[in-house]
Design a protein around this motif. Structure first.
Motif, PDB file in Angstrom:
ATOM      1  N   GLY A 113       2.084   8.834  10.161  1.00 19.94           N
ATOM      2  CA  GLY A 113       2.413  10.186   9.703  1.00 19.94           C
ATOM      3  C   GLY A 113       3.027  11.054  10.764  1.00 19.94           C
ATOM      4  O   GLY A 113       3.073  12.251  10.633  1.00 19.94           O
TER       5      GLY A 113
ATOM      6  N   ASP B 140      -7.686   4.125  16.684  1.00 20.35           N
ATOM      7  CA  ASP B 140      -6.897   2.896  16.714  1.00 20.35           C
ATOM      8  C   ASP B 140      -7.584   1.810  17.531  1.00 20.35           C
ATOM      9  O   ASP B 140      -7.552   0.641  17.177  1.00 20.35           O
ATOM     10  N   LEU B 141      -8.178   2.246  18.624  1.00 19.59           N
ATOM     11  CA  LEU B 141      -8.791   1.270  19.512  1.00 19.59           C
ATOM     12  C   LEU B 141      -9.723   0.341  18.753  1.00 19.59           C
ATOM     13  O   LEU B 141      -9.763  -0.866  18.991  1.00 19.59           O
ATOM     14  N   TYR B 142     -10.477   0.925  17.821  1.00 16.03           N
ATOM     15  CA  TYR B 142     -11.468   0.126  17.122  1.00 16.03           C
ATOM     16  C   TYR B 142     -10.813  -0.781  16.097  1.00 16.03           C
ATOM     17  O   TYR B 142     -11.446  -1.655  15.545  1.00 16.03           O
TER      18      TYR B 142
ATOM     19  N   GLY C 220      -6.473   9.996  16.414  1.00 11.98           N
ATOM     20  CA  GLY C 220      -5.875   8.777  15.897  1.00 11.98           C
ATOM     21  C   GLY C 220      -5.809   7.682  16.945  1.00 11.98           C
ATOM     22  O   GLY C 220      -6.136   6.530  16.676  1.00 11.98           O
ATOM     23  N   GLU C 221      -5.436   8.048  18.157  1.00 11.74           N
ATOM     24  CA  GLU C 221      -5.344   7.053  19.219  1.00 11.74           C
ATOM     25  C   GLU C 221      -6.708   6.434  19.500  1.00 11.74           C
ATOM     26  O   GLU C 221      -6.826   5.225  19.736  1.00 11.74           O
ATOM     27  N   ILE C 222      -7.714   7.284  19.495  1.00  5.98           N
ATOM     28  CA  ILE C 222      -9.058   6.774  19.756  1.00  5.98           C
ATOM     29  C   ILE C 222      -9.491   5.830  18.647  1.00  5.98           C
ATOM     30  O   ILE C 222     -10.002   4.738  18.894  1.00  5.98           O
TER      31      ILE C 222
ATOM     32  N   ARG D  68     -15.957  15.110  14.344  1.00  2.26           N
ATOM     33  CA  ARG D  68     -16.526  15.379  15.666  1.00  2.26           C
ATOM     34  C   ARG D  68     -15.414  15.640  16.672  1.00  2.26           C
ATOM     35  O   ARG D  68     -15.501  16.558  17.489  1.00  2.26           O
TER      36      ARG D  68
ATOM     37  N   LEU E 263      -7.499  -2.297  16.762  1.00  2.00           N
ATOM     38  CA  LEU E 263      -6.875  -3.425  17.464  1.00  2.00           C
ATOM     39  C   LEU E 263      -7.897  -4.222  18.253  1.00  2.00           C
ATOM     40  O   LEU E 263      -8.072  -5.414  18.030  1.00  2.00           O
TER      41      LEU E 263
ATOM     42  N   ASP F  55     -21.668  17.394  20.553  1.00  7.96           N
ATOM     43  CA  ASP F  55     -20.497  16.630  20.110  1.00  7.96           C
ATOM     44  C   ASP F  55     -19.730  16.071  21.302  1.00  7.96           C
ATOM     45  O   ASP F  55     -19.277  14.926  21.285  1.00  7.96           O
TER      46      ASP F  55
ATOM     47  N   ARG G  26     -14.114  19.036  16.314  1.00 10.11           N
ATOM     48  CA  ARG G  26     -15.019  20.076  16.796  1.00 10.11           C
ATOM     49  C   ARG G  26     -14.946  20.234  18.307  1.00 10.11           C
ATOM     50  O   ARG G  26     -15.228  21.314  18.826  1.00 10.11           O
ATOM     51  N   VAL G  27     -14.615  19.190  19.006  1.00  9.24           N
ATOM     52  CA  VAL G  27     -14.498  19.333  20.452  1.00  9.24           C
ATOM     53  C   VAL G  27     -13.056  19.595  20.870  1.00  9.24           C
ATOM     54  O   VAL G  27     -12.729  19.504  22.041  1.00  9.24           O
TER      55      VAL G  27
ATOM     56  N   ARG H 174       3.437   6.447  15.130  1.00  6.87           N
ATOM     57  CA  ARG H 174       2.341   6.220  14.188  1.00  6.87           C
ATOM     58  C   ARG H 174       2.724   6.782  12.827  1.00  6.87           C
ATOM     59  O   ARG H 174       3.550   7.678  12.745  1.00  6.87           O
TER      60      ARG H 174
ATOM     61  N   ARG I 255     -15.121  -1.416  27.294  1.00  3.89           N
ATOM     62  CA  ARG I 255     -14.549  -2.544  26.559  1.00  3.89           C
ATOM     63  C   ARG I 255     -13.125  -2.833  27.014  1.00  3.89           C
ATOM     64  O   ARG I 255     -12.740  -3.982  27.252  1.00  3.89           O
TER      65      ARG I 255
ATOM     66  N   GLN J 199     -21.725  22.050  19.790  1.00  6.29           N
ATOM     67  CA  GLN J 199     -20.459  21.510  20.261  1.00  6.29           C
ATOM     68  C   GLN J 199     -20.649  20.680  21.528  1.00  6.29           C
ATOM     69  O   GLN J 199     -19.990  19.665  21.721  1.00  6.29           O
TER      70      GLN J 199
ATOM     71  N   LEU K  79     -16.102  10.562  12.912  1.00  7.03           N
ATOM     72  CA  LEU K  79     -15.488  10.651  14.236  1.00  7.03           C
ATOM     73  C   LEU K  79     -14.358  11.669  14.245  1.00  7.03           C
ATOM     74  O   LEU K  79     -14.183  12.418  15.205  1.00  7.03           O
TER      75      LEU K  79
ATOM     76  N   ASP L  92      -2.688  10.900   5.225  1.00  2.00           N
ATOM     77  CA  ASP L  92      -1.264  11.072   5.496  1.00  2.00           C
ATOM     78  C   ASP L  92      -0.931  10.793   6.954  1.00  2.00           C
ATOM     79  O   ASP L  92       0.088  10.183   7.272  1.00  2.00           O
ATOM     80  N   LYS L  93      -1.805  11.250   7.810  1.00  2.12           N
ATOM     81  CA  LYS L  93      -1.560  11.120   9.244  1.00  2.12           C
ATOM     82  C   LYS L  93      -1.976   9.754   9.768  1.00  2.12           C
ATOM     83  O   LYS L  93      -1.899   9.485  10.967  1.00  2.12           O
TER      84      LYS L  93
ATOM     85  N   SER M 295      -3.766  13.826  16.320  1.00  2.00           N
ATOM     86  CA  SER M 295      -3.005  12.713  16.894  1.00  2.00           C
ATOM     87  C   SER M 295      -3.826  11.999  17.976  1.00  2.00           C
ATOM     88  O   SER M 295      -3.798  10.778  18.081  1.00  2.00           O
TER      89      SER M 295
END
Lengths: 157, 157
Positions: free
Chosen positions: A151, B77-79, B73-75, B61, B81, A109, B64-65, A149, A123, A106, B58, B33-34, B70
């Motif tokens: 869902g 998204d960065l890749y 998802g934000e993280i 991972r 936009l 990770d 796991r941490v 977002r 970036r 972990q 991702l 779905d999400k 949610s």
DNA sequence: CTGGGTCTTGACGTTCACGTAAGGCCTTCT
DNA sequence: AGAAGGCCTTACGTGAACGTCAAGACCCAG
């Protein structure tokens, strides 16, 4: 000189512990329900000792690293039995070894996640420096609400 | 030479990805779905690309941490936009910085937890060496079921 | 053309870790 | 005396992350 003599036999109310550790009374009672902690009583009221406080600290740390309360319970139990019950201890030992491996993986990770985020930050920073340098270094709340977002759980408000 | 030309445009079925990463189809559909992942379709069937696979990695991972879906998802998204939407990026940046701090603190927790467990293991080992050396080095299942604990959820069996 | 296997979409069930009243007891302040 | 505030228990509600059927669509082998 045993520790009890050096330390004032200080006790804590449920609210004191909650404030110190940033959790709710409900949570503490819940942990008690699950057998993770067992404060004394003064009449009906719970009275927490230093030992209880230490257990709580371990509980919260365990939670933060993703352990389930049941697993935390197994770990805490070790410090109660200490001896006797060899097979139980052997089980604990095997589980703990597993746990250690899991935690180390972990941690890898986490390192990877930090890398990902750090690169993302780099970036973003360089981009923002060109477009909106005024938004740099702002805390989250100072900026704006978020867009919904796909869902997303509907939440009245 | 862009990557698509070097890599065979390999795709994966839902089951293939599940087997590779040890999760269930239900989970993948749930992530979809999400809005965390959006595979192509061949008729009705989902078809996952290398990119989808990377996203899944991702996601897992992140889980796991201890990140919520949610947040993952934000993280992710960065890749998607990358540019545009400066205020959104500023929000992301601030959140990511928070996240990095949280993760680093979490890593400290892990180190402490490992220490606790390692010390516990040492104690258990030395104890078992005296009482039941035959039980050492056993995997968990080889030993015995466990005793119930106070608040344990009842589970029909 | 029947059976088996793999995929699909709902829709309801479950576990965990609490949140949130609702109502009662006790002490303290006014 | 009565209101406020802290603690208690009981019990039902909730959000996240799926699990678990159910009922079809699709494809291939025999």
């Amino acid at each position: 000189m045993p520790a009890e003599l050096r330390r004032p036999a200080r006790t804590f109310t449920i609210r004191q512990l909650c404030q110190e550790f940033g959790c709710t009374p409900r949570a503490l009672r819940f942990y008690e329900d699950k057998g993770l902690i067992f404060p004394e009583r003064d009449g009906m009221n719970r009275v927490y000792s230093y030992k209880d406080r230490a257990r709580l600290q371990l509980i919260l740390r365990g939670k933060r690293v993703g352990l389930a309360l049941s697993e935390i319970g197994e770990i805490l139990d070790l410090y109660e039995l200490g001896d006797g019950c060899a097979t139980q201890n052997a089980i604990s030992l095997a589980k703990f070894r597993e746990r250690i491996r899991a935690l180390e993986s972990q941690r890898r990770d986490i390192d990877m996640a930090v890398d990902v985020l750090q690169e993302a930050c780099t970036r973003l920073e360089s981009q923002l420096k060109q477009t909106r340098p005024d938004l740099l270094e702002q805390p989250v709340e100072a900026i704006r609400p978020r867009r919904p977002r796909p869902g997303e759980m509907r939440r009245a408000g």
